[in-house]
Design a protein around this motif. Structure first.
Motif, PDB file in Angstrom:
ATOM      1  N   ARG A 124      13.188   3.655  50.276  1.00  0.00           N
ATOM      2  CA  ARG A 124      14.462   4.573  49.817  1.00  0.00           C
ATOM      3  C   ARG A 124      15.536   3.685  48.946  1.00  0.00           C
ATOM      4  O   ARG A 124      16.348   4.225  48.173  1.00  0.00           O
ATOM      5  CB  ARG A 124      15.059   5.058  51.106  1.00  0.00           C
ATOM      6  CG  ARG A 124      13.991   5.668  51.790  1.00  0.00           C
ATOM      7  CD  ARG A 124      14.574   6.182  53.193  1.00  0.00           C
ATOM      8  NE  ARG A 124      13.927   7.320  54.042  1.00  0.00           N
ATOM      9  CZ  ARG A 124      14.060   8.476  53.804  1.00  0.00           C
ATOM     10  NH1 ARG A 124      14.780   9.295  52.863  1.00  0.00           N
ATOM     11  NH2 ARG A 124      13.244   9.462  54.576  1.00  0.00           N
ATOM     12  N   ARG A 125      15.694   2.332  49.426  1.00  0.00           N
ATOM     13  CA  ARG A 125      16.621   1.502  48.785  1.00  0.00           C
ATOM     14  C   ARG A 125      15.960   0.238  48.387  1.00  0.00           C
ATOM     15  O   ARG A 125      14.740  -0.182  48.694  1.00  0.00           O
ATOM     16  CB  ARG A 125      17.574   1.308  49.446  1.00  0.00           C
ATOM     17  CG  ARG A 125      17.378   0.618  51.000  1.00  0.00           C
ATOM     18  CD  ARG A 125      18.528   0.434  51.780  1.00  0.00           C
ATOM     19  NE  ARG A 125      18.219  -0.046  53.121  1.00  0.00           N
ATOM     20  CZ  ARG A 125      17.879  -1.662  53.445  1.00  0.00           C
ATOM     21  NH1 ARG A 125      17.979  -2.489  52.250  1.00  0.00           N
ATOM     22  NH2 ARG A 125      17.703  -2.011  54.651  1.00  0.00           N
ATOM     23  N   SER A 126      16.709  -0.726  47.700  1.00  0.00           N
ATOM     24  CA  SER A 126      16.013  -2.024  47.331  1.00  0.00           C
ATOM     25  C   SER A 126      16.019  -2.787  48.415  1.00  0.00           C
ATOM     26  O   SER A 126      16.811  -2.877  49.402  1.00  0.00           O
ATOM     27  CB  SER A 126      16.796  -2.618  46.370  1.00  0.00           C
ATOM     28  OG  SER A 126      17.265  -2.019  44.931  1.00  0.00           O
ATOM     29  N   LEU A 127      14.724  -3.476  48.579  1.00  0.00           N
ATOM     30  CA  LEU A 127      14.395  -4.466  49.859  1.00  0.00           C
ATOM     31  C   LEU A 127      14.537  -5.942  49.348  1.00  0.00           C
ATOM     32  O   LEU A 127      14.107  -6.179  48.275  1.00  0.00           O
ATOM     33  CB  LEU A 127      13.197  -4.067  50.266  1.00  0.00           C
ATOM     34  CG  LEU A 127      12.674  -2.501  50.888  1.00  0.00           C
ATOM     35  CD1 LEU A 127      11.360  -2.423  51.364  1.00  0.00           C
ATOM     36  CD2 LEU A 127      13.788  -2.332  51.882  1.00  0.00           C
ATOM     37  N   ARG A 128      14.919  -6.661  50.143  1.00  0.00           N
ATOM     38  CA  ARG A 128      14.916  -8.216  49.887  1.00  0.00           C
ATOM     39  C   ARG A 128      13.702  -8.800  50.516  1.00  0.00           C
ATOM     40  O   ARG A 128      13.379  -8.188  51.705  1.00  0.00           O
ATOM     41  CB  ARG A 128      16.310  -8.846  50.299  1.00  0.00           C
ATOM     42  CG  ARG A 128      17.336  -8.494  49.750  1.00  0.00           C
ATOM     43  CD  ARG A 128      17.412  -8.788  48.122  1.00  0.00           C
ATOM     44  NE  ARG A 128      18.693  -8.596  47.408  1.00  0.00           N
ATOM     45  CZ  ARG A 128      19.724  -9.382  47.332  1.00  0.00           C
ATOM     46  NH1 ARG A 128      19.586 -10.705  48.117  1.00  0.00           N
ATOM     47  NH2 ARG A 128      20.824  -9.219  47.008  1.00  0.00           N
ATOM     48  N   ALA A 129      13.201  -9.994  49.949  1.00  0.00           N
ATOM     49  CA  ALA A 129      11.984 -10.511  50.835  1.00  0.00           C
ATOM     50  C   ALA A 129      12.601 -11.018  52.147  1.00  0.00           C
ATOM     51  O   ALA A 129      13.675 -11.638  52.345  1.00  0.00           O
ATOM     52  CB  ALA A 129      11.781 -11.786  49.885  1.00  0.00           C
ATOM     53  N   MET A 137      14.061   2.887  56.110  1.00  0.00           N
ATOM     54  CA  MET A 137      13.875   2.517  54.812  1.00  0.00           C
ATOM     55  C   MET A 137      12.964   2.979  53.890  1.00  0.00           C
ATOM     56  O   MET A 137      12.920   2.637  52.760  1.00  0.00           O
ATOM     57  CB  MET A 137      13.588   0.906  55.070  1.00  0.00           C
ATOM     58  CG  MET A 137      14.714   0.001  55.832  1.00  0.00           C
ATOM     59  SD  MET A 137      14.085  -1.697  56.033  1.00  0.00           S
ATOM     60  CE  MET A 137      15.650  -2.048  56.747  1.00  0.00           C
ATOM     61  N   LEU A 138      11.904   3.589  54.524  1.00  0.00           N
ATOM     62  CA  LEU A 138      10.908   3.943  53.630  1.00  0.00           C
ATOM     63  C   LEU A 138      10.640   5.531  53.737  1.00  0.00           C
ATOM     64  O   LEU A 138      10.960   5.957  54.577  1.00  0.00           O
ATOM     65  CB  LEU A 138       9.548   3.391  54.249  1.00  0.00           C
ATOM     66  CG  LEU A 138       9.477   1.722  54.286  1.00  0.00           C
ATOM     67  CD1 LEU A 138       8.328   1.397  55.081  1.00  0.00           C
ATOM     68  CD2 LEU A 138       9.756   1.184  53.246  1.00  0.00           C
ATOM     69  N   VAL A 139       9.692   5.993  52.746  1.00  0.00           N
ATOM     70  CA  VAL A 139       9.485   7.579  52.705  1.00  0.00           C
ATOM     71  C   VAL A 139       8.310   7.800  52.074  1.00  0.00           C
ATOM     72  O   VAL A 139       7.602   6.790  51.127  1.00  0.00           O
ATOM     73  CB  VAL A 139      10.699   8.297  51.761  1.00  0.00           C
ATOM     74  CG1 VAL A 139      10.448   7.758  50.083  1.00  0.00           C
ATOM     75  CG2 VAL A 139      10.192   9.748  51.861  1.00  0.00           C
TER      76      VAL A 139
END
Length: 206
Positions: A124-129, A137-139
């Protein structure tokens, strides 16, 4: 109290599918002295909705016995899915984007321990390592879209029948949508893969 809390957490871990869970339980001290009890004290769960903080009741079954409340603070860790590298918003997650790492999930009941459950979902948005992946956070990406052609497949034993149709709703894998078949009849169908559905009345395919 510690034993009761650990047993309750083990049951919740099994239901949630936590991978290799580990628990640390602290019983919050009380200033109230416990009166003697001639029989074995019984421990009952009072409120276990929040795995990080649960409430139990100690019961003395003697005639005219007593009941005392106790609170446990619990630290829970398990192997969960994390981002293996930076992931831009909207990108479908591939196996190379994911790792299993042990993390404290005491306040994160919506994590994933099954990497297969998050593959092909999009961020849904940028993820960091190193970010622990959580459900918000996911769709799941849509596999059928309203107005687009779909293939309706019905399987029973060794028999498979298919026909063309048109999606009247947008849906991800497992969603039930309306589909107009080639005869013009609107049916309820379950999304199985890209551009493919099955009649919702059939048991869900594994």
């Amino acid at each position: 109290m510690q034993q009761a809390a650990k047993e309750q957490l083990a049951r919740q871990a099994e239901t949630a599918g936590w991978l290799e869970p580990s628990f640390e339980v602290e019983v919050v001290r009380t200033s109230r002295p416990l009166a003697p009890c001639a029989q074995a004290i019984r421990v009952e769960a009072a409120d276990v909705r929040n795995p990080a903080r649960m409430r139990f009741v100690a019961v003395c079954p003697d005639q005219g016995g007593w009941r005392y409340d106790f609170v446990t603070r619990n630290k829970i860790s398990a192997k969960v899915a994390v981002a293996a590298a930076d992931v831009p918003a909207g990108k479908l997650l591939a196996p190379g984007d994911l790792l299993l790492e042990r993390h404290d999930i005491s306040g994160m009941p919506d994590t994933f321990s099954d990497l297969g459950a998050v593959q092909e979902m999009s961020a849904r948005r940028s993820l960091r390592a190193g970010d622990v992946l959580r459900q918000n956070m996911l769709v799941a990406p849509p596999l059928v879209k309203r107005g687009e052609p779909v293939r309706i497949v019905a399987k029973r034993d060794q028999i498979e029948v298919s026909m063309s149709g048109e999606a009247l709703d947008t849906g991800a894998r497992g969603a039930v949508v309306r589909v107009k078949n080639a005869s013009g009849v609107t049916i309820r169908a379950r999304v199985t893969e890209q551009g493919t559905v099955e009649p919702a009345e059939l048991p869900a395919a594994n």
